[in-house]
Write an enzyme that holds these catalytic residues in place. Structure first.
Site, PDB file in Angstrom:
ATOM      1  CB  ALA A 158     100.674  68.191  88.145  1.00  0.00           C
ATOM      2  CE  LYS A 159     106.662  75.429  87.039  1.00  0.00           C
ATOM      3  NZ  LYS A 159     106.782  75.786  88.457  1.00  0.00           N
ATOM      4  CB  ALA A 160      98.382  71.814  87.820  1.00  0.00           C
ATOM      5  CE1 TYR A 164     103.795  77.901  90.983  1.00  0.00           C
ATOM      6  CE2 TYR A 164     102.481  76.172  89.942  1.00  0.00           C
ATOM      7  CZ  TYR A 164     103.696  76.639  90.405  1.00  0.00           C
ATOM      8  OH  TYR A 164     104.814  75.850  90.296  1.00  0.00           O
TER       9      TYR A 164
END
Length: 300
Positions: A158-160, A164
């Protein structure tokens, strides 16, 4: 990137169904997304007024939200319309667009079953991610101490937002030490990716090797560049790569929506010389994203 603060700009942001003045697009300090990283986002490039692979980004945004156990209260078509409305209101022809979805403030705790899900879309002009002169020479990467987590420990596909955190830590350390970015290994010790971009190595046999994306995002730009390489008849090998194998690579480049295709001159003690194939990928990608109809072709 511009030094103009992102909370103090002119323009409009699409927020929960309507365009609002940029400075009024705010959330409460007790927002669940801020405290518990229950937030997903996308980064998308705008070329000549078109969002490159817009529908793929929207599909990933919705899928990422589902992975974090929430549903965005807008359809893919509505999100596409929202992105278009933002670009038109801002008058952006070449830039960057950022959709973001998050859990709101109704519940403040690990459990947030009743929280409202919000969606916002902002866009701004954004030049090259790396300094153009440094980019063509090949940027310098440190080797980060932080590692990409195992699929059993985090929602790695997921680009959660939470994923990051270690990217920021890695990039800050690298910049303090005089590097442009950092290369991260995965939980097993294999080469994974840079802090916001996938990596490719041109080996001595002419084949291009790239890490298997089993614990990090299989980037949209990554997949695009693989297609470009294959179109040139270049064999692409996806596999687990040990750090010491970087010594066998002649060229290296990064790919990402922000980074586009960026040549690499070194990763820690390993050095590379940006060559013909890397230059071809920089040129091929630039030609593709700026070609009339490129955004429409991506949706087919």
């Amino acid at each position: 990137m511009s030094l103009i603060p992102f909370d103090d700009r002119d323009g409009s942001i699409w927020f929960d169904g309507q365009l609002v003045p940029w400075r009024e697009a705010s959330v409460h300090v007790l927002t669940h997304g801020l405290h518990y990283a229950s937030s997903v986002f996308e980064g998308e490039r705008v070329y000549a007024g078109n969002i490159f692979k817009s529908e793929e980004h929207t599909a990933r945004l919705i899928k990422s939200a589902g992975t974090l156990d929430f549903e965005i209260p807008f359809s893919a078509a509505e999100i596409e319309t929202a992105k278009r409305a933002v670009l038109d209101s801002m008058g952006i022809v070449d830039g960057y667009i950022r959709p973001v979805a998050w859990r709101g403030s109704e519940m403040m705790g690990v459990s947030a079953q009743q929280n409202t899900i919000h969606l916002a879309v902002a866009a701004w002009e954004w030049p090259s991610y790396f300094d153009p002169e440094a980019k063509m020479k090949g940027i310098r990467l440190a080797l980060s101490k932080w590692r990409r987590p195992a699929p059993e420990t985090a929602p790695v596909h997921a680009k959660a937002a939470g994923l990051y955190m270690i990217c920021t830590l890695s990039k800050h350390r690298a910049e303090k030490d005089g590097f442009h970015d950092a290369m991260m290994l995965d939980y097993r010790g294999y080469v994974a990716e840079a802090t916001g971009a996938n990596v490719f190595f041109v080996m001595k046999d002419g084949r291009v090797h790239t890490p298997t994306p089993d614990c990090f995002l299989n980037g949209i730009t990554r997949r695009t560049v693989i297609d470009l390489l294959k179109a040139r008849g270049v064999e692409v090998v996806e596999r687990h790569i040990k750090p010491e194998e970087m010594a066998d690579a002649e060229e290296c480049f990064l790919t990402g929506t922000a980074a586009e295709v960026t040549p690499v001159g070194s990763v820690a003690e390993y050095t590379f010389t940006p060559g013909e194939l890397t230059r071809h990928m920089v040129e091929d990608y630039d030609a593709l994203v700026r070609r009339p109809g490129a955004a429409a072709q991506a949706a087919e």
